[in-house]
Design a protein around this motif. Structure first.
Motif, PDB file in Angstrom:
ATOM      1  N   PHE A  40       3.223  23.640  28.301  1.00  0.00           N
ATOM      2  CA  PHE A  40       3.689  22.256  28.464  1.00  0.00           C
ATOM      3  C   PHE A  40       2.910  21.306  27.559  1.00  0.00           C
ATOM      4  O   PHE A  40       3.489  20.440  26.889  1.00  0.00           O
ATOM      5  N   TYR A  43       3.974  21.849  23.934  1.00  0.00           N
ATOM      6  CA  TYR A  43       5.265  21.197  23.669  1.00  0.00           C
ATOM      7  C   TYR A  43       5.078  19.690  23.513  1.00  0.00           C
ATOM      8  O   TYR A  43       5.638  19.070  22.609  1.00  0.00           O
ATOM      9  N   THR A  44       4.262  19.108  24.402  1.00  0.00           N
ATOM     10  CA  THR A  44       4.011  17.659  24.309  1.00  0.00           C
ATOM     11  C   THR A  44       3.348  17.310  22.988  1.00  0.00           C
ATOM     12  O   THR A  44       3.723  16.343  22.315  1.00  0.00           O
ATOM     13  N   HIS A  47       5.731  17.469  20.211  1.00  0.00           N
ATOM     14  CA  HIS A  47       6.622  16.316  20.278  1.00  0.00           C
ATOM     15  C   HIS A  47       5.933  15.079  19.700  1.00  0.00           C
ATOM     16  O   HIS A  47       6.564  14.264  19.015  1.00  0.00           O
ATOM     17  N   SER A 184      11.349  22.046  13.093  1.00  0.00           N
ATOM     18  CA  SER A 184      11.786  21.005  14.033  1.00  0.00           C
ATOM     19  C   SER A 184      11.672  19.625  13.423  1.00  0.00           C
ATOM     20  O   SER A 184      12.388  18.703  13.804  1.00  0.00           O
ATOM     21  N   HIS A 193      15.239  19.739  19.579  1.00  0.00           N
ATOM     22  CA  HIS A 193      14.551  19.887  20.861  1.00  0.00           C
ATOM     23  C   HIS A 193      14.335  21.351  21.197  1.00  0.00           C
ATOM     24  O   HIS A 193      13.322  21.708  21.809  1.00  0.00           O
ATOM     25  N   LYS A 196      11.389  22.480  19.056  1.00  0.00           N
ATOM     26  CA  LYS A 196      10.128  21.989  19.608  1.00  0.00           C
ATOM     27  C   LYS A 196       9.748  22.783  20.850  1.00  0.00           C
ATOM     28  O   LYS A 196       8.572  23.128  21.044  1.00  0.00           O
ATOM     29  N   ALA A 197      10.712  23.058  21.706  1.00  0.00           N
ATOM     30  CA  ALA A 197      10.422  23.841  22.902  1.00  0.00           C
ATOM     31  C   ALA A 197       9.958  25.241  22.523  1.00  0.00           C
ATOM     32  O   ALA A 197       8.999  25.767  23.103  1.00  0.00           O
ATOM     33  N   CYS A 201       6.332  26.868  23.367  1.00  0.00           N
ATOM     34  CA  CYS A 201       6.184  28.142  24.081  1.00  0.00           C
ATOM     35  C   CYS A 201       5.375  29.140  23.255  1.00  0.00           C
ATOM     36  O   CYS A 201       4.482  29.813  23.770  1.00  0.00           O
TER      37      CYS A 201
END
Length: 692
Positions: A40, A43-44, A47, A184, A193, A196-197, A201
């Motif tokens: 998580f 991913y943040t 982003h 991305s 998206h 990015k995910a 991961c």
């Protein structure tokens, strides 16, 4: 070497260390929490890094880069520390504060450098690989510095191979994650998206994979009581606090990223609206002039500059009355002083106006005025359209009105004539359509009649051929006279010739009427060609001709109707033999290519055909030597039937000839009928066919 032997297992101490090391286990929930935190937060962070490219200024780019690095580094450290707290050892563990803080610095610095590589400069493979190496090395440095921060009654020894494997895992997966992150940022074909995910991961899994690979390389060797100065922490409590803090920080950063993105979209929309409005004002063909409540000019667009001859800098700030003739200025100033009294007559009404140019000339204008209330007061906006030419045209229009009325009468008469002619053309078109349909029906009826008659003629003709063959062969005994046997042979040959004619008529009528169907199969071409040559070999020998077969190597199979392919080749070879004098040569060639398809050529050295006679030879019942003293027998259906059968396969037929030199007949099947070789000899196509 002595220092390395204290850190890494050696062959001499491996078995002893494995037997005496402390056994440890993992808290499954904390392991799962560590992986979730890593993914998580990664991913943040990715982003946030995407916001670097969208940031409008360098400080904003730097701020987002630092935020992403801190979030990424913090996620790496959080995962590591939660994973360390998930380890249960049969000895109390404390942590050195300085080394623990240093491990955080390593993670943040490596993340910042890697993100800088991705978001700045040319994103080449060496740069991406360098960023992956730095990020992976930073993860490794963070982990092993954090391991060094552990204080307990044991010393840590590493398996050198798993130690190296953990660093290699970190570098490889970090490079892959940065590669996905680069796509991305730059890719327009794949959903960003999702990329990015996927990057988050992969990055989270790389951190976890590196950590647990490194833990597999770790052995805790008991040493007895040792002095410790670090902090002793409750594993579950600290894991919960660190995990919650990591999720909160990552969530806040993600929210900030979303908010900034929305604000950036709004800012972009505002800039687009402003630029669009400016483009409309600057590119419109109408003059746009804006004045304030005192009549001072505030806006003067390029069309107004061209219209009045003034530059914008010459009129902005001046009273709008300089654009009016002297006799109109006083009235206009009265409008400005008493604008509320004249609003209904001026605002929203398109009215004529005379303007004054810089050179003193006058122009006719059509003007529409609207108002706008802003922070600086009320603004009046006038849209001017130069109608000088229109005024001049109106005068010319009035002068020509009389002539136009006269022409109207003439045009009405001409219209009536055209309407009558149009009706005649419609009737003619209907007649042509009827004639076309009748011709098509007659053609179908002809083909159907020929097919029916051919069937009716076959039955008695087969009897004639059969009985004449019995008489000729004297199956039931001698016929008595040799002349009778010769007559029977003539009857048999004539019957065979007539049967061939009927078969050609039947085949051609089937093709023309659209009832003939292909029975397609995969054909081995060399076998077919040898079979065809055997059929015409005796005729060639009787005519004292040389038959030659020229084949390309490794010919693939052909998808076609075998009987019709043989009929095509036999017709062409028979024609070539018939029209080639003794001592001549007939060559059958075959080859195929992905661009030209499957090609058969029959080349002879016969009498040839004049170029102007080739269309006649290709027509039904066409005979080049059609006089009463014809030298060569034939019905004139062989070539038309051959051409129709080739086109039924989707191919094309070409005939090239020169009188006295010879003839070349070319049959070309489309490349889509070439079957891919099962042994790789020819496989340029898709599925089982070659794409043409």
């Amino acid at each position: 070497m002595a220092v390395l032997s204290e850190i890494f297992l050696t062959g001499e101490t491996r078995d002893w260390v494995i037997q005496t090391c402390l056994a440890y286990s993992y808290d499954t929930w904390l392991v799962l929490l560590s992986c979730l935190v890593a993914m998580f937060a990664s991913y943040t962070a990715f982003h946030l890094v995407a916001r670097v490219s969208a940031a409008p200024t360098r400080p904003a780019k730097a701020a987002w880069l630092v935020t992403g690095a801190v979030t990424m580094g913090g996620s790496i450290w959080s995962m590591h520390f939660i994973a360390m707290l998930a380890v249960w050892l049969p000895a109390p563990v404390r942590y050195d504060v300085m080394l623990t803080g240093l491990s955080v610095v390593f993670a943040i610095a490596a993340s910042g450098f890697a993100f800088y590589i991705v978001t700045t400069g040319a994103r080449t493979r060496p740069r991406l690989f360098g960023g992956g190496v730095v990020l992976g090395a930073g993860i490794g440095a963070m982990h092993y510095t954090g391991m060094a921060a552990m204080q307990m009654d044991a010393t840590i020894i590493y398996d050198p191979f798993l130690f190296a494997a953990s660093v290699l895992v970190a570098v490889s997966l970090s490079t892959l994650a940065l590669r996905l992150l680069y796509h991305s940022v730059e890719s327009s074909r794949l959903p960003r998206h999702l990329l990015k995910a996927a990057s988050g991961c992969v990055m989270g899994l790389s951190i976890a994979a590196m950590h647990y690979t490194a833990m597999a390389a770790t052995y805790f060797l008991p040493t007895g009581p040792r002095p410790v100065t670090g902090l002793e922490l409750d594993a579950s409590l600290m894991a919960g606090i660190i995990g919650a803090a990591a999720f909160v920080i990552a969530s806040l950063a993600l929210i900030a990223s979303f908010v900034d993105r929305r604000m950036e979209i709004k800012r972009r929309e505002v800039r687009h609206s402003e630029s669009f409005l400016a483009a409309v004002v600057n590119n419109t063909a109408n003059g746009i002039i804006a004045i304030d409540e005192n009549g001072a000019i505030r806006l003067f667009n390029p069309a107004a500059e061209r219209m009045f001859g003034y530059a914008r800098s010459e009129v902005v700030g001046e009273n709008v009355s300089i654009l009016l003739p002297l006799e109109e200025r006083e009235a206009h100033e009265g409008y400005v002083r008493n604008s509320k009294l004249y609003e209904s007559r001026i605002l929203g009404v398109r009215r004529p106006l005379v303007g004054r140019c810089k050179d003193g000339t006058s122009i006719d204008l059509a003007i529409s005025v609207s108002d706008m209330q802003g922070d600086e007061g009320r603004t009046f906006i006038g849209v001017c359209h130069d109608i000088t030419e229109r005024k001049q045209a109106e005068g010319a229009l009035l002068a020509s009105e009389q002539a136009l009325q006269e022409r109207v009468v003439e045009l009405e008469l001409a219209q009536r004539r055209l309407e009558r002619q149009g009706e005649d053309l419609v009737r003619l078109a209907d007649d042509l359509l009827i004639a076309r349909d009748e011709a098509r029906a007659a053609d179908r009826a002809k083909s159907e009649f020929l097919a029916a008659m051919s069937h009716e003629l076959r039955t008695p003709l087969n009897a004639i051929i059969g009985f004449s063959e019995i008489i000729k062969g004297e199956t039931f005994g001698p016929v008595g006279s040799v002349q009778y046997r010769d007559y029977a042979s003539d009857i048999h040959e004539s019957g065979q010739h007539l049967l061939a004619l009927i078969n050609d008529i039947l085949d051609l009528s089937k093709v023309e009427s659209g009832v003939d169907e292909l029975h397609e199969e995969n054909i081995e071409v060399p076998e077919i060609l040898e079979s065809v040559l055997r059929l015409v070999q005796q005729r060639a020998e009787n005519s004292r001709l040389e038959l030659e077969l020229d084949l390309s190597q490794d010919l693939p199979s052909l998808c076609a109707d075998e009987r019709k392919l043989k009929q095509i080749l036999v017709n062409l070879l028979t024609n070539a033999i018939k029209f080639t004098d003794a001592g001549g040569k007939v060559t059958l060639r075959a080859w195929c290519r992905g661009d030209s398809g499957f090609v058969f050529q029959i080349i002879d050295t016969g009498i040839g055909i004049a170029a102007e006679d080739i269309p006649k030879a290709l027509s039904q019942f066409g005979q080049v030597d059609s006089d009463l003293d014809r030298q060569y027998e034939g019905t004139g259906l062989g070539l038309p039937l051959t051409k129709a059968l080739v086109e039924l396969h989707g191919g094309c037929f070409d005939l090239q000839s020169r009188a006295g030199v010879g003839t070349t007949a070319t049959v070309r099947f489309p490349a889509t009928r070439i079957i891919r070789s099962r042994h790789g000899a020819y496989a340029p196509g898709v599925d089982d066919r070659v794409a043409g």
